[in-house]
Design a protein around this motif. Structure first.
Motif, PDB file in Angstrom:
ATOM      1  N   ALA A  88      16.758  16.230 -23.167  1.00 13.20           N
ATOM      2  CA  ALA A  88      17.377  17.371 -23.869  1.00 13.20           C
ATOM      3  C   ALA A  88      18.861  17.301 -24.197  1.00 13.20           C
ATOM      4  CB  ALA A  88      17.107  18.868 -23.092  1.00 13.20           C
ATOM      5  N   ILE A  89      19.509  16.686 -23.419  1.00 16.24           N
ATOM      6  CA  ILE A  89      20.991  16.245 -23.751  1.00 16.24           C
ATOM      7  C   ILE A  89      21.087  15.348 -24.800  1.00 16.24           C
ATOM      8  CG2 ILE A  89      21.318  14.516 -22.043  1.00 16.24           C
ATOM      9  CD1 ILE A  89      23.759  17.277 -22.817  1.00 16.24           C
ATOM     10  N   ALA A  90      19.971  14.435 -25.141  1.00 17.15           N
ATOM     11  CA  ALA A  90      20.167  13.658 -26.466  1.00 17.15           C
ATOM     12  C   ALA A  90      20.041  14.331 -27.530  1.00 17.15           C
ATOM     13  CB  ALA A  90      18.995  12.553 -26.172  1.00 17.15           C
ATOM     14  N   ILE A  91      19.466  15.671 -27.505  1.00 18.55           N
ATOM     15  CA  ILE A  91      18.994  16.287 -28.801  1.00 18.55           C
ATOM     16  C   ILE A  91      20.513  17.145 -29.290  1.00 18.55           C
ATOM     17  CG2 ILE A  91      17.880  17.986 -30.061  1.00 18.55           C
ATOM     18  CD1 ILE A  91      16.372  15.517 -29.047  1.00 18.55           C
ATOM     19  N   VAL A  92      21.673  17.010 -28.378  1.00 21.88           N
ATOM     20  CA  VAL A  92      22.886  17.826 -28.745  1.00 21.88           C
ATOM     21  C   VAL A  92      23.568  17.330 -30.093  1.00 21.88           C
ATOM     22  CG1 VAL A  92      25.517  17.739 -28.112  1.00 21.88           C
ATOM     23  CG2 VAL A  92      23.711  18.063 -26.336  1.00 21.88           C
ATOM     24  N   PRO A  93      23.614  16.131 -30.450  1.00 20.34           N
ATOM     25  CA  PRO A  93      24.019  15.906 -31.881  1.00 20.34           C
ATOM     26  C   PRO A  93      23.086  16.634 -33.093  1.00 20.34           C
ATOM     27  CG  PRO A  93      23.770  13.781 -30.718  1.00 20.34           C
ATOM     28  CD  PRO A  93      23.069  14.758 -30.040  1.00 20.34           C
ATOM     29  N   VAL A  94      21.759  16.562 -32.752  1.00 19.59           N
ATOM     30  CA  VAL A  94      20.863  17.316 -33.519  1.00 19.59           C
ATOM     31  C   VAL A  94      20.928  18.735 -33.627  1.00 19.59           C
ATOM     32  CG1 VAL A  94      18.504  17.859 -34.148  1.00 19.59           C
ATOM     33  CG2 VAL A  94      18.875  15.374 -33.201  1.00 19.59           C
ATOM     34  N   ALA A  95      21.201  19.420 -32.298  1.00 20.57           N
ATOM     35  CA  ALA A  95      21.459  20.714 -32.295  1.00 20.57           C
ATOM     36  C   ALA A  95      22.780  21.194 -33.100  1.00 20.57           C
ATOM     37  CB  ALA A  95      21.393  21.249 -30.687  1.00 20.57           C
ATOM     38  N   ILE A  96      24.015  20.320 -33.051  1.00 19.71           N
ATOM     39  CA  ILE A  96      24.995  20.373 -33.700  1.00 19.71           C
ATOM     40  C   ILE A  96      25.169  20.675 -35.328  1.00 19.71           C
ATOM     41  CG2 ILE A  96      27.483  19.525 -34.035  1.00 19.71           C
ATOM     42  CD1 ILE A  96      27.350  18.681 -31.302  1.00 19.71           C
ATOM     43  N   LEU A  97      23.945  19.698 -35.699  1.00 17.38           N
ATOM     44  CA  LEU A  97      23.566  19.876 -37.087  1.00 17.38           C
ATOM     45  C   LEU A  97      22.733  20.996 -37.466  1.00 17.38           C
ATOM     46  CD1 LEU A  97      22.819  15.891 -37.759  1.00 17.38           C
ATOM     47  CD2 LEU A  97      24.978  17.114 -38.339  1.00 17.38           C
ATOM     48  N   LEU A  98      21.910  21.236 -36.772  1.00 16.07           N
ATOM     49  CA  LEU A  98      20.815  22.289 -36.798  1.00 16.07           C
ATOM     50  C   LEU A  98      21.557  23.574 -37.073  1.00 16.07           C
ATOM     51  CD1 LEU A  98      17.810  21.278 -34.883  1.00 16.07           C
ATOM     52  CD2 LEU A  98      17.940  21.445 -37.463  1.00 16.07           C
ATOM     53  N   PHE A  99      22.251  24.354 -36.071  1.00 17.00           N
ATOM     54  CA  PHE A  99      22.713  25.275 -35.746  1.00 17.00           C
ATOM     55  C   PHE A  99      24.181  25.486 -36.217  1.00 17.00           C
ATOM     56  CE2 PHE A  99      19.416  24.737 -32.813  1.00 17.00           C
ATOM     57  CZ  PHE A  99      18.496  25.748 -32.964  1.00 17.00           C
ATOM     58  N   PRO A 100      24.508  26.792 -36.690  1.00 14.62           N
ATOM     59  CA  PRO A 100      25.865  27.015 -37.298  1.00 14.62           C
ATOM     60  C   PRO A 100      26.790  27.066 -36.248  1.00 14.62           C
ATOM     61  CG  PRO A 100      24.440  28.851 -37.463  1.00 14.62           C
ATOM     62  CD  PRO A 100      23.623  27.800 -36.846  1.00 14.62           C
ATOM     63  N   THR A 101      26.535  27.591 -35.137  1.00 17.49           N
ATOM     64  CA  THR A 101      27.697  27.646 -34.053  1.00 17.49           C
ATOM     65  C   THR A 101      27.196  26.979 -32.845  1.00 17.49           C
ATOM     66  OG1 THR A 101      26.126  29.626 -33.273  1.00 17.49           O
ATOM     67  CG2 THR A 101      28.003  30.037 -34.932  1.00 17.49           C
ATOM     68  N   ASP A 102      28.295  26.419 -32.097  1.00 20.50           N
ATOM     69  CA  ASP A 102      27.972  25.554 -30.697  1.00 20.50           C
ATOM     70  C   ASP A 102      27.225  26.620 -29.883  1.00 20.50           C
ATOM     71  OD1 ASP A 102      29.624  23.620 -31.613  1.00 20.50           O
ATOM     72  OD2 ASP A 102      31.289  24.099 -30.941  1.00 20.50           O
ATOM     73  N   GLU A 103      27.494  27.876 -29.670  1.00 19.17           N
ATOM     74  CA  GLU A 103      26.728  28.680 -28.926  1.00 19.17           C
ATOM     75  C   GLU A 103      25.106  28.487 -28.889  1.00 19.17           C
ATOM     76  OE1 GLU A 103      26.755  31.222 -25.701  1.00 19.17           O
ATOM     77  OE2 GLU A 103      28.483  30.320 -26.620  1.00 19.17           O
ATOM     78  N   ILE A 155      23.815  25.304 -27.876  1.00 19.51           N
ATOM     79  CA  ILE A 155      23.557  25.285 -26.312  1.00 19.51           C
ATOM     80  C   ILE A 155      22.382  25.881 -25.744  1.00 19.51           C
ATOM     81  CG2 ILE A 155      24.834  25.835 -24.114  1.00 19.51           C
ATOM     82  CD1 ILE A 155      27.538  25.150 -25.482  1.00 19.51           C
ATOM     83  N   VAL A 156      22.410  27.068 -26.313  1.00 19.15           N
ATOM     84  CA  VAL A 156      20.986  27.905 -25.828  1.00 19.15           C
ATOM     85  C   VAL A 156      19.907  27.017 -26.023  1.00 19.15           C
ATOM     86  CG1 VAL A 156      19.712  30.141 -26.206  1.00 19.15           C
ATOM     87  CG2 VAL A 156      22.431  30.093 -26.237  1.00 19.15           C
ATOM     88  N   PHE A 157      19.764  26.349 -27.362  1.00 12.31           N
ATOM     89  CA  PHE A 157      18.678  25.664 -27.832  1.00 12.31           C
ATOM     90  C   PHE A 157      18.386  24.536 -26.985  1.00 12.31           C
ATOM     91  CE2 PHE A 157      17.075  21.981 -30.263  1.00 12.31           C
ATOM     92  CZ  PHE A 157      16.028  22.390 -30.662  1.00 12.31           C
TER      93      PHE A 157
END
Length: 287
Positions: free
Chosen positions: A135-150, A153-155
């Motif tokens: 899941a931690i490897a998805i952090v760059p994808v999560a940054i691109l997908l969601f408008p906020t860091d919060e 992180i929940v994702f």
């Protein structure tokens, strides 16, 4: 022939006398177990203090680590600040939000995968392809997908807890004896009756096993995500302490994470025991 009569309350009294030593022995076992647990932690802390205070080097460099007293002083200092409690609350909000979402969707999809061949054919390959990815490897994808860091992180927290819960639920549903379903069917039950009276109650032990694993994995990933892209949280503050070489505060963060993880895991275990009280289980000596 003479007959001997006994008072009516003789049998209960005898039973009480018989049970009393059992209860007493059980109580002593519980207290002995608790004492051993406390002593094990105390022994570990004492060894840590002795090794670090005396600058011992036994392949591992204990002389570079802070002592227990230094960590306690740092903890006492941080407990008096608003920042510590704000970070703690922020991490709890993230973990509970992601874990609650993972629990709901993980159980639902696990049941569907275990009961529906069509759903397993369509959705199953996708889960098996995504499950091995950390899941931690998805952090760059999560940054691109969601408008906020919060939200990102929940994702990440949701993704970390989802797969253990889903897989455990799926296996629990598939392992249910078919005779249970057949008995409900023969009594006129429909698919909903089977789900409510057989599938959900019968899979509860597996579901809570997945929840217990999921909460631990979720803590690992939420702390890692906070270190990478967070602005608040225990993980973020622990990494900040490391960057300024404040090692006692680093260990304060590590201990805080451990305590929070232990508390949430214990809460899941307690809920599991409450919801599965109908299961026959042997008395455990560790209770």
């Amino acid at each position: 022939m003479s007959t001997t009569t006994f008072p009516l309350d003789a049998a209960p009294a005898a039973a009480e006398r018989t049970d009393a030593p059992v209860r007493s022995t059980g109580g002593r076992t519980v207290w002995r177990s608790r004492l051993l647990r406390v002593l094990s932690v105390a022994a570990a802390l004492t060894a840590w203090q002795l090794l670090t205070a005396n600058h011992i080097r036994l392949w591992v460099r204990f002389d570079t680590l802070p002592t227990v007293t230094q960590i306690l002083h740092a903890l006492q200092r941080q407990l008096g600040t608003d920042t510590y409690w704000l970070d703690l609350g922020q991490s709890l909000i993230r973990i509970l939000s992601g874990f609650a979402l993972a629990g709901a969707l993980g159980v639902a999809t696990g049941v569907a995968l275990g009961r529906s061949r069509l759903f397993a054919d369509v959705f199953g390959p996708l889960t098996e392809l995504a499950r091995p990815i950390p899941a931690i490897a998805i952090v760059p994808v999560a940054i691109l997908l969601f408008p906020t860091d919060e939200a990102g992180i929940v994702f990440i927290t949701f993704l970390a807890a989802y797969f253990p819960i889903m897989v455990s639920t799926r296996h629990a549903v598939r392992a249910l004896p078919t005779i249970w379903e057949d008995s409900v069917r023969t009594q006129g039950g429909n698919r909903w009756d089977v789900l409510v009276r057989v599938v959900l109650p019968g899979s509860l032990p597996g579901v809570f096993g997945g929840l217990s694993v999921g909460i631990g994995v979720a803590w690992i990933c939420v702390v890692s995500a906070e270190m990478i892209s967070g602005r608040l949280g225990v993980g973020y503050r622990t990494w900040q302490a490391y960057t300024i070489v404040d090692y006692p505060s680093v260990f304060v963060g590590i201990i805080t994470i451990g305590v929070l993880g232990f508390a949430t895991s214990a809460a899941v275990e307690l809920l599991g025991r409450r919801f599965t009280r109908w299961l026959p289980r042997a008395e455990e000596a560790t209770k």
